[in-house]
Design a protein around this motif. Structure first.
Motif, PDB file in Angstrom:
ATOM      1  N   CYS A  90       6.802   5.739  -8.243  1.00  0.00           N
ATOM      2  CA  CYS A  90       6.841   4.277  -8.309  1.00  0.00           C
ATOM      3  C   CYS A  90       7.825   3.638  -7.334  1.00  0.00           C
ATOM      4  N   SER A  91       7.324   2.668  -6.617  1.00  0.00           N
ATOM      5  CA  SER A  91       8.129   1.916  -5.642  1.00  0.00           C
ATOM      6  C   SER A  91       9.173   1.038  -6.324  1.00  0.00           C
ATOM      7  N   GLN A  92       9.033   0.830  -7.644  1.00  0.00           N
ATOM      8  CA  GLN A  92       9.877  -0.161  -8.316  1.00  0.00           C
ATOM      9  C   GLN A  92      11.078   0.438  -9.039  1.00  0.00           C
ATOM     10  N   VAL A 111      -1.002  -6.955 -20.567  1.00  0.00           N
ATOM     11  CA  VAL A 111       0.404  -6.894 -20.155  1.00  0.00           C
ATOM     12  C   VAL A 111       0.786  -5.429 -20.003  1.00  0.00           C
ATOM     13  N   THR A 112       1.603  -5.133 -18.990  1.00  0.00           N
ATOM     14  CA  THR A 112       2.213  -3.814 -18.885  1.00  0.00           C
ATOM     15  C   THR A 112       3.694  -4.036 -18.601  1.00  0.00           C
ATOM     16  N   ALA A 113       4.538  -3.610 -19.531  1.00  0.00           N
ATOM     17  CA  ALA A 113       5.959  -3.943 -19.416  1.00  0.00           C
ATOM     18  C   ALA A 113       6.839  -2.881 -20.061  1.00  0.00           C
ATOM     19  N   HIS A 130      -0.250   1.003 -21.035  1.00  0.00           N
ATOM     20  CA  HIS A 130       0.871   1.948 -21.028  1.00  0.00           C
ATOM     21  C   HIS A 130       0.250   3.307 -20.741  1.00  0.00           C
ATOM     22  N   ASN A 131       0.474   3.823 -19.555  1.00  0.00           N
ATOM     23  CA  ASN A 131      -0.220   5.047 -19.155  1.00  0.00           C
ATOM     24  C   ASN A 131       0.547   6.293 -19.568  1.00  0.00           C
ATOM     25  N   LEU A 132      -0.204   7.371 -19.766  1.00  0.00           N
ATOM     26  CA  LEU A 132       0.439   8.673 -19.989  1.00  0.00           C
ATOM     27  C   LEU A 132       0.778   9.327 -18.653  1.00  0.00           C
ATOM     28  N   ILE A 165      -8.062   5.129 -14.198  1.00  0.00           N
ATOM     29  CA  ILE A 165      -7.891   6.371 -13.428  1.00  0.00           C
ATOM     30  C   ILE A 165      -7.356   5.953 -12.056  1.00  0.00           C
ATOM     31  N   ASN A 166      -6.095   6.278 -11.826  1.00  0.00           N
ATOM     32  CA  ASN A 166      -5.449   5.942 -10.552  1.00  0.00           C
ATOM     33  C   ASN A 166      -5.384   7.174  -9.683  1.00  0.00           C
ATOM     34  N   SER A 167      -5.496   6.992  -8.354  1.00  0.00           N
ATOM     35  CA  SER A 167      -5.040   8.102  -7.514  1.00  0.00           C
ATOM     36  C   SER A 167      -3.752   7.617  -6.863  1.00  0.00           C
ATOM     37  N   LEU A 168      -2.868   8.566  -6.649  1.00  0.00           N
ATOM     38  CA  LEU A 168      -1.529   8.198  -6.193  1.00  0.00           C
ATOM     39  C   LEU A 168      -1.595   7.353  -4.927  1.00  0.00           C
ATOM     40  N   VAL A 169      -0.868   6.228  -4.943  1.00  0.00           N
ATOM     41  CA  VAL A 169      -0.602   5.505  -3.699  1.00  0.00           C
ATOM     42  C   VAL A 169       0.769   6.035  -3.275  1.00  0.00           C
ATOM     43  N   ALA A 170       0.779   6.839  -2.223  1.00  0.00           N
ATOM     44  CA  ALA A 170       2.029   7.500  -1.818  1.00  0.00           C
ATOM     45  C   ALA A 170       2.906   6.485  -1.088  1.00  0.00           C
ATOM     46  N   SER A 228      -9.049   2.665 -10.473  1.00  0.00           N
ATOM     47  CA  SER A 228      -7.840   1.844 -10.329  1.00  0.00           C
ATOM     48  C   SER A 228      -7.178   2.023  -8.975  1.00  0.00           C
ATOM     49  N   ALA A 229      -5.872   2.330  -8.949  1.00  0.00           N
ATOM     50  CA  ALA A 229      -5.182   2.426  -7.653  1.00  0.00           C
ATOM     51  C   ALA A 229      -5.838   3.494  -6.783  1.00  0.00           C
ATOM     52  N   GLY A 230      -5.749   3.297  -5.469  1.00  0.00           N
ATOM     53  CA  GLY A 230      -6.248   4.304  -4.536  1.00  0.00           C
ATOM     54  C   GLY A 230      -7.653   4.026  -4.033  1.00  0.00           C
ATOM     55  N   ASN A 266      -4.157  -7.592  -4.025  1.00  0.00           N
ATOM     56  CA  ASN A 266      -2.974  -6.757  -4.270  1.00  0.00           C
ATOM     57  C   ASN A 266      -3.020  -6.090  -5.625  1.00  0.00           C
ATOM     58  N   LEU A 267      -2.369  -4.905  -5.677  1.00  0.00           N
ATOM     59  CA  LEU A 267      -2.102  -4.264  -6.965  1.00  0.00           C
ATOM     60  C   LEU A 267      -0.739  -4.813  -7.406  1.00  0.00           C
ATOM     61  N   LEU A 268       0.274  -3.978  -7.622  1.00  0.00           N
ATOM     62  CA  LEU A 268       1.587  -4.529  -7.992  1.00  0.00           C
ATOM     63  C   LEU A 268       2.450  -4.710  -6.742  1.00  0.00           C
ATOM     64  N   THR A 269       2.678  -3.609  -6.037  1.00  0.00           N
ATOM     65  CA  THR A 269       3.485  -3.725  -4.807  1.00  0.00           C
ATOM     66  C   THR A 269       2.705  -3.227  -3.597  1.00  0.00           C
ATOM     67  N   THR A 270       1.482  -2.784  -3.805  1.00  0.00           N
ATOM     68  CA  THR A 270       0.687  -2.251  -2.687  1.00  0.00           C
ATOM     69  C   THR A 270      -0.644  -3.010  -2.628  1.00  0.00           C
ATOM     70  N   SER A 271      -1.385  -2.752  -1.556  1.00  0.00           N
ATOM     71  CA  SER A 271      -2.600  -3.552  -1.380  1.00  0.00           C
ATOM     72  C   SER A 271      -3.806  -2.886  -2.032  1.00  0.00           C
TER      73      SER A 271
HETATM   74  C1  DTB Z   1      -2.738   0.994 -13.830  1.00  0.00           C
HETATM   75  O1  DTB Z   1      -3.138   2.022 -14.396  1.00  0.00           O
HETATM   76  N1  DTB Z   1      -2.681   0.847 -12.518  1.00  0.00           N
HETATM   77  C2  DTB Z   1      -2.137  -0.434 -12.168  1.00  0.00           C
HETATM   78  C3  DTB Z   1      -1.950  -1.111 -13.557  1.00  0.00           C
HETATM   79  N2  DTB Z   1      -2.323  -0.069 -14.463  1.00  0.00           N
HETATM   80  C4  DTB Z   1      -0.691  -1.740 -13.920  1.00  0.00           C
HETATM   81  C5  DTB Z   1      -0.939  -0.349 -11.295  1.00  0.00           C
HETATM   82  C6  DTB Z   1      -1.204   0.370  -9.997  1.00  0.00           C
HETATM   83  C7  DTB Z   1       0.022   0.300  -9.150  1.00  0.00           C
HETATM   84  C8  DTB Z   1      -0.184   0.873  -7.789  1.00  0.00           C
HETATM   85  C9  DTB Z   1       1.054   0.879  -6.978  1.00  0.00           C
HETATM   86  C10 DTB Z   1       1.657  -0.454  -6.711  1.00  0.00           C
HETATM   87  O2  DTB Z   1       0.940  -1.411  -6.325  1.00  0.00           O
HETATM   88  O3  DTB Z   1       2.886  -0.558  -6.805  1.00  0.00           O
END
Ligand code: DTB
Ligand code: SAM
Ligand code: SF4
Length: 330
Positions: A73-75, A143-145, A166-168, A235-240, A276-278, A303-308
């Protein structure tokens, strides 16, 4: 196969199971792709005959400075990614973005806070106002917090929250190679509090973090043996992201994403499986295969959260080319 046979298949009742074994799941993940796709499509078509795709827009309300050490995570404060330039957003700014998402055709508006756990007081009151505002627009609100208390969950439910994400993230076995500041058990307890408050659960994971095929099966097993199944499974794939320990990970192959989506659909027939991501790393054709094999939702918006994320215009083209049904056609 005639059209008539297909209709027979569609009318088959899907049977929900909560006792999937690891070997059954591994068998799906590893079977010849044609066989996996066929089985996943039969299930998907029977639960979603018009291939409806839910469009979920994502907004980071509070970005960066998070005390957890999630290595993707970038955050996280443990990582050196630059996420400056995204100020905390107030209620009005968030609702303006939700309105814009709705007018682009979104069905769900998802809001993220880079927190270990929800903070009471003014930030939480603002979150509740955001949820109420989004719901008043006729959008689903997510919400995801991070972690939350029973009382916070009840207040979110009262405000009309549709889903809590809330992901595992990964399997129980691989988990401590990815995160050390919060346990798997704590995640499961958070999910239980969300469920008890009557909010639907959005819970999935990430592939491409050095996990084995066994880990992927094991993550899916935890998800698919929850009763009820999580209503949404991202289902996300890693945004490196540069500045994270996983920055140099090889990108996931698109067919691996397809296998995860198809297997998730078979295991959790009635859940929303969100590609989802990726997605930026997937060709249009790979995404269409995912939509056919089981994905019935995507993140929609630039945009996703911090990536495109893919641009709205290209997603509109994708959805149109795939011939799936979206909200603006309802
Ligand atoms: C989820 O499973 N993927 C989303 C959302 N739930 C919150 C977040 C993806 C984040 C990707 C990296 C980023 O943009 O920072
Ligand atoms: N802090 C909250 C939490 O962890 O629950 C909410 C935000 S967090 C960014 C939401 C989810 O996004 C994570 O659990 C993870 O699955 C996913 N995610 C975060 N960064 C990612 C990345 N670089 N690539 C893929 N998925 C990511
Ligand atoms: Fe914090 Fe969530 Fe990022 Fe983990 S994934 S560092 S909890 S924002």
């Amino acid at each position: 196969m005639t059209l008539l046979d297909l209709q027979d298949l569609q009318s088959q009742q899907v049977h929900l199971r909560y006792d999937w074994t690891l070997s059954e799941i591994s068998e799906f993940l590893e079977m010849p792709l044609m066989d996996l796709l066929w089985q996943a499509q039969v299930v998907h078509r029977s639960v979603n005959p018009r291939y409806k795709v839910q469009l979920a827009s994502l907004l980071s309300v509070k970005t960066g400075g998070c005390e957890e050490d999630c290595s993707y995570c970038s955050q996280s404060i443990y990582n050196t990614s630059d996420v400056s330039g995204q100020p905390d957003l107030n209620v009005q700014a968030v609702l303006e973005r939700a309105k814009a998402a709705k007018s682009s055709g979104a069905d769900r508006f998802c809001m993220g806070w880079a927190w270990r756990q929800i903070r009471d007081g003014q930030p939480f009151e603002a979150m509740l106002a955001m949820v109420r505002g989004v719901r008043e627009m006729g959008l689903e609100a997510c919400v995801t917090a991070g972690m939350l208390t029973e009382e916070q969950a009840l207040r979110l439910a009262e405000a009309g929250l549709t889903a809590y994400n809330h992901n595992l993230d990964t399997s129980p076995e691989h988990y401590d190679k990815i995160i050390t500041t919060r346990t798997y058990q704590e995640r499961l307890e958070t999910l239980q509090r969300v469920r008890s408050a009557g909010i639907t659960i959005c819970c999935g994971g990430i592939i491409g973090m050095g996990e084995s095929q066994h880990d992927r099966a094991s993550l899916l097993q935890v998800l698919a043996n929850m009763n009820p199944h999580p209503e949404s499974v991202p289902i996300n794939s890693l945004v490196a992201v540069e500045g994270t320990p996983l920055e140099n990970r090889e990108p996931v192959k698109s067919l691996e994403m397809l296998r995860m989506v198809a297997t998730a659909r078979i295991l959790m027939p009635k859940s929303r499986v969100r590609l989802s991501a990726g997605r930026e790393q997937l060709s249009k054709e790979a995404q269409i295969l995912c939509l056919q094999a089981g994905a019935d939702s995507i993140f929609y918006g630039d945009n996703l959260l911090t990536t495109s994320n893919p641009e709205i215009a290209s997603d509109r083209e994708l959805l149109e080319d795939a011939g799936v049904q979206v909200s603006w056609e309802k």
